[in-house]
Enzyme design. Sequence first.
Site, mmCIF file in Angstrom:
data_model
loop_
_atom_site.group_PDB
_atom_site.id
_atom_site.type_symbol
_atom_site.label_atom_id
_atom_site.label_comp_id
_atom_site.label_asym_id
_atom_site.label_seq_id
_atom_site.Cartn_x
_atom_site.Cartn_y
_atom_site.Cartn_z
ATOM 1 N NE ARG A 94 -5.022 -1.683 9.357
ATOM 2 C CZ ARG A 94 -3.818 -1.082 9.018
ATOM 3 N NH1 ARG A 94 -3.806 0.091 8.614
ATOM 4 N NH2 ARG A 94 -2.854 -2.044 8.644
ATOM 5 N NE ARG A 148 1.542 -5.640 10.422
ATOM 6 C CZ ARG A 148 2.767 -5.510 10.054
ATOM 7 N NH1 ARG A 148 3.772 -6.285 10.397
ATOM 8 N NH2 ARG A 148 2.853 -4.832 8.996
ATOM 9 N NE ARG A 208 7.925 -3.038 6.560
ATOM 10 C CZ ARG A 208 6.755 -2.847 6.532
ATOM 11 N NH1 ARG A 208 6.314 -1.930 5.634
ATOM 12 N NH2 ARG A 208 6.055 -3.440 7.253
ATOM 13 C CE LYS A 262 -2.166 -1.166 3.808
ATOM 14 N NZ LYS A 262 -1.590 -2.148 4.167
ATOM 15 N NE ARG A 288 5.976 -0.830 10.177
ATOM 16 C CZ ARG A 288 4.722 -0.791 9.204
ATOM 17 N NH1 ARG A 288 4.850 -0.030 8.296
ATOM 18 N NH2 ARG A 288 3.735 -1.520 9.667
HETATM 19 P P1 AP5 Z 1 4.651 -1.447 1.791
HETATM 20 O O1 AP5 Z 1 4.442 -0.928 0.745
HETATM 21 O O2 AP5 Z 1 5.203 -0.967 3.134
HETATM 22 O O3 AP5 Z 1 3.353 -2.314 2.126
HETATM 23 P P2 AP5 Z 1 1.950 -1.978 3.345
HETATM 24 O O4 AP5 Z 1 0.866 -2.561 2.894
HETATM 25 O O5 AP5 Z 1 1.976 -0.317 3.268
HETATM 26 O O6 AP5 Z 1 2.467 -2.731 4.577
HETATM 27 P P3 AP5 Z 1 2.311 -2.287 5.962
HETATM 28 O O7 AP5 Z 1 3.411 -2.865 6.521
HETATM 29 O O8 AP5 Z 1 2.726 -0.584 5.898
HETATM 30 O O9 AP5 Z 1 0.929 -2.441 6.112
HETATM 31 P P4 AP5 Z 1 0.226 -2.406 7.625
HETATM 32 O O10 AP5 Z 1 -1.121 -2.380 6.948
HETATM 33 O O11 AP5 Z 1 0.485 -3.606 8.557
HETATM 34 O O12 AP5 Z 1 0.829 -1.241 8.346
HETATM 35 P P5 AP5 Z 1 0.180 0.214 8.878
HETATM 36 O O13 AP5 Z 1 1.332 1.084 9.048
HETATM 37 O O14 AP5 Z 1 -0.950 0.669 7.702
HETATM 38 O O15 AP5 Z 1 5.325 -3.088 1.609
HETATM 39 C C1 AP5 Z 1 5.882 -3.894 2.352
HETATM 40 C C2 AP5 Z 1 7.373 -4.387 1.643
HETATM 41 O O16 AP5 Z 1 7.153 -5.011 0.584
HETATM 42 C C3 AP5 Z 1 8.309 -3.223 1.853
HETATM 43 O O17 AP5 Z 1 9.642 -3.556 2.100
HETATM 44 C C4 AP5 Z 1 8.215 -3.103 0.144
HETATM 45 O O18 AP5 Z 1 9.561 -2.356 -0.259
HETATM 46 C C5 AP5 Z 1 8.021 -4.255 -0.559
HETATM 47 N N1 AP5 Z 1 7.252 -4.523 -1.651
HETATM 48 C C6 AP5 Z 1 6.208 -3.533 -1.819
HETATM 49 N N2 AP5 Z 1 5.718 -3.941 -2.964
HETATM 50 C C7 AP5 Z 1 6.246 -4.895 -3.543
HETATM 51 C C8 AP5 Z 1 6.380 -5.719 -4.550
HETATM 52 N N3 AP5 Z 1 5.571 -5.246 -5.661
HETATM 53 N N4 AP5 Z 1 7.209 -6.612 -4.977
HETATM 54 C C9 AP5 Z 1 8.219 -6.884 -3.868
HETATM 55 N N5 AP5 Z 1 8.165 -6.268 -2.667
HETATM 56 C C10 AP5 Z 1 7.431 -5.105 -2.624
HETATM 57 O O19 AP5 Z 1 -0.308 0.000 10.202
HETATM 58 C C11 AP5 Z 1 0.371 -0.557 11.306
HETATM 59 C C12 AP5 Z 1 -0.463 -0.719 12.556
HETATM 60 O O20 AP5 Z 1 -0.852 0.720 12.906
HETATM 61 C C13 AP5 Z 1 -1.337 -1.597 12.339
HETATM 62 O O21 AP5 Z 1 -1.112 -3.133 12.703
HETATM 63 C C14 AP5 Z 1 -2.401 -1.252 13.699
HETATM 64 O O22 AP5 Z 1 -1.796 -1.496 14.784
HETATM 65 C C15 AP5 Z 1 -2.224 0.304 13.352
HETATM 66 N N6 AP5 Z 1 -3.066 1.073 12.251
HETATM 67 C C16 AP5 Z 1 -3.002 1.740 11.352
HETATM 68 N N7 AP5 Z 1 -3.851 2.018 10.739
HETATM 69 C C17 AP5 Z 1 -5.170 1.627 11.809
HETATM 70 C C18 AP5 Z 1 -6.586 1.826 11.426
HETATM 71 N N8 AP5 Z 1 -6.960 2.693 10.459
HETATM 72 N N9 AP5 Z 1 -7.287 1.254 12.699
HETATM 73 C C19 AP5 Z 1 -6.732 0.559 13.691
HETATM 74 N N10 AP5 Z 1 -5.278 0.548 13.459
HETATM 75 C C20 AP5 Z 1 -4.539 1.069 12.740
HETATM 76 MG MG MG Z 2 2.042 0.818 4.908
#
Ligand code: AP5
Ligand code: MG
Length: 197
Positions: free
Chosen positions: A88, A140, A127, A13, A129
């Site tokens: 979400r 997750r 990655r 994303k 994190r």
């Molecule tokens: P990346 O682009 O970072 O993917 P992403 O979908 O953004 O993954 P996230 O880990 O950020 O998603 P998430 O939903 O768990 O985290 P968020 O920060 O929203 O890509 C991932 C990796 O793959 C990277 O290394 C990238 O380089 C690689 N990659 C990308 N595309 C590729 C491809 N085509 N081929 C190969 N490699 C590729 O949320 C974190 C936490 O915050 C949640 O767990 C929750 O606790 C909280 N939170 C956030 N939003 C909410 C909400 N709305 N409600 C409640 N809790 C929330």
């Molecule tokens: Mg993200």
Amino acid sequence: MRVVFIGPPGAGKGTQCERLVAYLNIPHLSTGDMLRQGREENNPLALLADQYMSSGQLVPDPIVLQLVGERLERPEYAEGVLFDGFPRTVRQAETLDRTLAERNTPLEVALELQVDDDEISRRLSARGRDDDRAEVIARRLRGYWNQTRPLLDYYRNRGILERVDGAGTPEQVFARIQTAVNKRRNRQPGPSGPPGP
Ligand code: AP5
Ligand code: MG
């Protein structure tokens, strides 16, 4: 244009949003980034959220909704926004819809980025994190299937869901996203004229 981006953790994303905000010329609102930034700045709500994030659970709706509500008041979000990782839960989606309806600026498209669990585990383990540990990734993913996937039906019923295959290189995925978004833009030309690129 107002777009929500839905997909499991690690689906790409954030990677795709970087391209999409430049392409659509709209600001990016990632709740994950917002919460991580808030934690750095010692925002009390973000600090409260941290315990959920580090264990891989969704942060409770009232915390997220308050932070997003404050953020959306900023003038830069008046013309358009790309929501990343929000909403979400169905409650978050309903609240967002109400807020946008009050402003007469409804969502135009909900993009679902589809990636299978094995590929997600590969991408996230590479990655590193602080929430990319195996047991946290598993949690997750469970949260996504149980709490976020019902949103797909919600947006399908609203007639704005577009599904995009997230496999392949980032460039290949982005080409599919452009096709999906342009389909919607062509359907609903805005008041400022015909769709752009
Ligand atoms: P990346 O682009 O970072 O993917 P992403 O979908 O953004 O993954 P996230 O880990 O950020 O998603 P998430 O939903 O768990 O985290 P968020 O920060 O929203 O890509 C991932 C990796 O793959 C990277 O290394 C990238 O380089 C690689 N990659 C990308 N595309 C590729 C491809 N085509 N081929 C190969 N490699 C590729 O949320 C974190 C936490 O915050 C949640 O767990 C929750 O606790 C909280 N939170 C956030 N939003 C909410 C909400 N709305 N409600 C409640 N809790 C929330
Ligand atoms: Mg993200």
